[in-house]
Design a protein around this motif. Structure first.
Motif, mmCIF file in Angstrom:
data_model
loop_
_atom_site.group_PDB
_atom_site.id
_atom_site.type_symbol
_atom_site.label_atom_id
_atom_site.label_comp_id
_atom_site.label_asym_id
_atom_site.label_seq_id
_atom_site.Cartn_x
_atom_site.Cartn_y
_atom_site.Cartn_z
ATOM 1 N N VAL A 189 -65.405 -9.397 31.419
ATOM 2 C CA VAL A 189 -64.671 -10.598 31.016
ATOM 3 C C VAL A 189 -65.511 -11.316 29.964
ATOM 4 N N SER A 190 -64.952 -12.344 29.358
ATOM 5 C CA SER A 190 -65.630 -13.139 28.319
ATOM 6 C C SER A 190 -65.868 -12.367 27.036
ATOM 7 N N GLU A 191 -65.225 -11.204 26.872
ATOM 8 C CA GLU A 191 -65.375 -10.446 25.626
ATOM 9 C C GLU A 191 -64.785 -11.204 24.444
ATOM 10 N N ASP A 192 -63.768 -12.044 24.695
ATOM 11 C CA ASP A 192 -63.209 -12.838 23.618
ATOM 12 C C ASP A 192 -64.144 -13.988 23.247
ATOM 13 N N SER A 193 -64.776 -14.625 24.254
ATOM 14 C CA SER A 193 -65.753 -15.687 23.974
ATOM 15 C C SER A 193 -66.928 -15.149 23.173
ATOM 16 N N ASP A 194 -67.338 -13.940 23.475
ATOM 17 C CA ASP A 194 -68.410 -13.265 22.747
ATOM 18 C C ASP A 194 -68.040 -13.125 21.266
ATOM 19 N N ILE A 195 -66.810 -12.709 21.015
ATOM 20 C CA ILE A 195 -66.328 -12.582 19.632
ATOM 21 C C ILE A 195 -66.237 -13.943 18.959
ATOM 22 N N PHE A 196 -65.757 -14.953 19.684
ATOM 23 C CA PHE A 196 -65.613 -16.288 19.104
ATOM 24 C C PHE A 196 -66.965 -16.823 18.615
ATOM 25 N N LEU A 197 -68.003 -16.672 19.439
ATOM 26 C CA LEU A 197 -69.314 -17.189 19.054
ATOM 27 C C LEU A 197 -69.892 -16.413 17.878
ATOM 28 N N ARG A 198 -69.698 -15.104 17.875
ATOM 29 C CA ARG A 198 -70.188 -14.317 16.739
ATOM 30 C C ARG A 198 -69.474 -14.703 15.446
ATOM 31 N N LEU A 199 -68.183 -14.917 15.547
ATOM 32 C CA LEU A 199 -67.417 -15.369 14.375
ATOM 33 C C LEU A 199 -67.927 -16.716 13.881
ATOM 34 N N ALA A 200 -68.148 -17.630 14.814
ATOM 35 C CA ALA A 200 -68.591 -18.977 14.436
ATOM 36 C C ALA A 200 -69.967 -18.960 13.779
ATOM 37 N N LEU A 201 -70.820 -17.987 14.175
ATOM 38 C CA LEU A 201 -72.170 -17.918 13.628
ATOM 39 C C LEU A 201 -72.247 -17.209 12.272
ATOM 40 N N LYS A 202 -71.373 -16.241 12.044
ATOM 41 C CA LYS A 202 -71.499 -15.408 10.848
ATOM 42 C C LYS A 202 -70.383 -15.587 9.824
ATOM 43 N N CYS A 203 -69.281 -16.244 10.208
ATOM 44 C CA CYS A 203 -68.114 -16.310 9.327
ATOM 45 C C CYS A 203 -67.659 -17.753 9.146
ATOM 46 N N THR A 204 -66.735 -17.930 8.226
ATOM 47 C CA THR A 204 -66.161 -19.253 7.988
ATOM 48 C C THR A 204 -64.783 -19.321 8.620
ATOM 49 N N LEU A 205 -64.712 -20.040 9.743
ATOM 50 C CA LEU A 205 -63.449 -20.224 10.458
ATOM 51 C C LEU A 205 -63.019 -21.679 10.332
ATOM 52 N N VAL A 206 -61.737 -21.893 10.049
ATOM 53 C CA VAL A 206 -61.215 -23.252 9.916
ATOM 54 C C VAL A 206 -59.933 -23.396 10.731
ATOM 55 N N ALA A 207 -59.553 -24.637 10.965
ATOM 56 C CA ALA A 207 -58.339 -24.907 11.735
ATOM 57 C C ALA A 207 -57.103 -24.665 10.882
ATOM 58 N N SER A 208 -56.068 -24.138 11.503
ATOM 59 C CA SER A 208 -54.758 -24.031 10.870
ATOM 60 C C SER A 208 -53.838 -25.068 11.501
ATOM 61 N N ASN A 209 -53.288 -24.778 12.667
ATOM 62 C CA ASN A 209 -52.441 -25.730 13.372
ATOM 63 C C ASN A 209 -52.985 -25.919 14.781
ATOM 64 N N ILE A 210 -53.677 -27.028 14.996
ATOM 65 C CA ILE A 210 -54.270 -27.263 16.309
ATOM 66 C C ILE A 210 -53.486 -28.305 17.106
ATOM 67 N N ASN A 211 -52.386 -28.760 16.554
ATOM 68 C CA ASN A 211 -51.566 -29.758 17.242
ATOM 69 C C ASN A 211 -50.335 -29.153 17.902
ATOM 70 N N ASP A 212 -49.692 -28.220 17.211
ATOM 71 C CA ASP A 212 -48.484 -27.590 17.726
ATOM 72 C C ASP A 212 -48.762 -26.120 18.024
#
Length: 329
Positions: A189-212
């Motif tokens: 489990v937590s394989e998606d969290s692992d990917i999220f943290l790696r993305l946040a550390l090495k890539c540029t991620l921005v919000a698209s639609n965080i309200n709807d």
């Protein structure tokens, strides 16, 4: 970059959900293929997949050799290996997209070619009755409540200060996986969290639609997040794997220290004998030898930690005695 989008759906025994999931992806005009990987299902899932593949050429179905069940990481990795588009999105088999899922995402990508991925709010579809408290807690988890600068996203996700995001709300450029690597097949489990943290550390991620919400996550009795035992067993290995990955990917020491802090908190809870902590420390750093020659090696060396803990207890006792002495005067 031409807008071609592969949606990857891992599926295991989800015959009651999978058709809706696939159709919700096919309904998106940006989607050029839906890669479905059957992870050794034993129910009627494969019959549905075969029928849908014959019905629509965008649906492409794959399986592991010998129809094995290998888990979500290996299954998503097989999907990545067979995806042909230059943008990638994921969808769990019991989730579904809402109309116009990707409309705003591609508008965001057009604003800056340095953006590697975007994240969105994911809502919840309850298939069984749950408490009001659980509904409120889960609603908090699957969107960030504010837009976070890409450089601050890692800390925000690690602390959960502004919530979290869900994999069904991500849209990524395909090449990010050349930078961060594939899903970790050793994580149950937590394989998606692992990917999220790696993305946040090495890539540029921005919000698209965080309200709807742009997708809905299916909540039912078979969800893995009910298995707290799996997460308890997996938490330590999750941070160990991030520590090892950081060693290979030139992550700065201040960030690495955050993983070490959590590793030792979880490890000390086991209350093992001191020599076992020493053995553990050396084994941990054999996988991350780069950090053996940093200040972290001294600061988090078990004997150093034990000494600091003992020193803190002595200081606390002295302060307590002094305070009592002053109060008795």
């Amino acid at each position: 970059m031409e807008k071609k989008l592969s949606v990857i759906i891992p599926v295991y025994n989800a015959e009651q959900f999978i058709e809706k999931s696939i159709r919700s992806a096919l309904d998106q005009p940006e989607v050029t293929e839906v890669i479905v990987v059957n992870d050794g299902s034993t129910d009627g899932t494969q019959a549905i997949l075969t029928w849908m593949q014959n019905e629509n050429p965008k649906v492409k179905v794959f399986q592991h050799p010998n129809y094995e069940n290998k888990g979500r990481s290996a299954t998503r990795n097989l999907g990545l290996q067979n995806a042909t588009a230059n943008y990638i999105a994921f969808l769990d088999a019991d989730d579904y997209y809402l109309p116009n899922r990707f409309t705003n995402d591609f508008k965001v990508f057009q604003t800056n070619d340095q953006i590697d991925g975007v994240y969105n709010a994911v809502g919840l579809r309850f298939y069984n009755t749950v408490s009001h408290e659980l509904r409120n807690e889960m609603k908090r988890q699957f969107t960030l409540t504010k837009k976070i600068e890409a450089k601050n996203l890692f800390c925000a996700l690690l602390k959960g200060t502004y919530g979290y995001f869900h994999i069904s709300g991500l849209t990524l450029k395909r090449e990010v996986f050349e930078v961060i690597g594939a899903f970790n097949t050793k994580l149950v489990v937590s394989e998606d969290s692992d990917i999220f943290l790696r993305l946040a550390l090495k890539c540029t991620l921005v919000a698209s639609n965080i309200n709807d919400s742009v997708a809905m996550r299916g909540i039912h009795s078979n969800n893995v997040f009910y298995r707290r035992d799996l997460y308890d067993e997996n938490d330590l290995y999750f941070y160990e794997s991030m520590y090892e990955w950081s060693s290979k990917n030139k992550i700065n020491l201040n960030t690495v220290e955050k993983f070490l802090e959590r590793i030792w908190i979880l490890k000390y809870r086991k209350k093992e004998k001191k020599h076992k902590y020493l053995i553990y420390w050396f084994r941990l750093n054999l996988k991350a030898p780069k950090f053996l020659f940093s200040y972290l090696s001294v600061k988090y060396f078990p004997l150093t930690r034990f000494f600091k803990k003992k020193l803190y207890m002595v200081k606390s006792k002295i302060n307590y005695l002094l305070l009592n002495s002053l109060n008795n005067k």
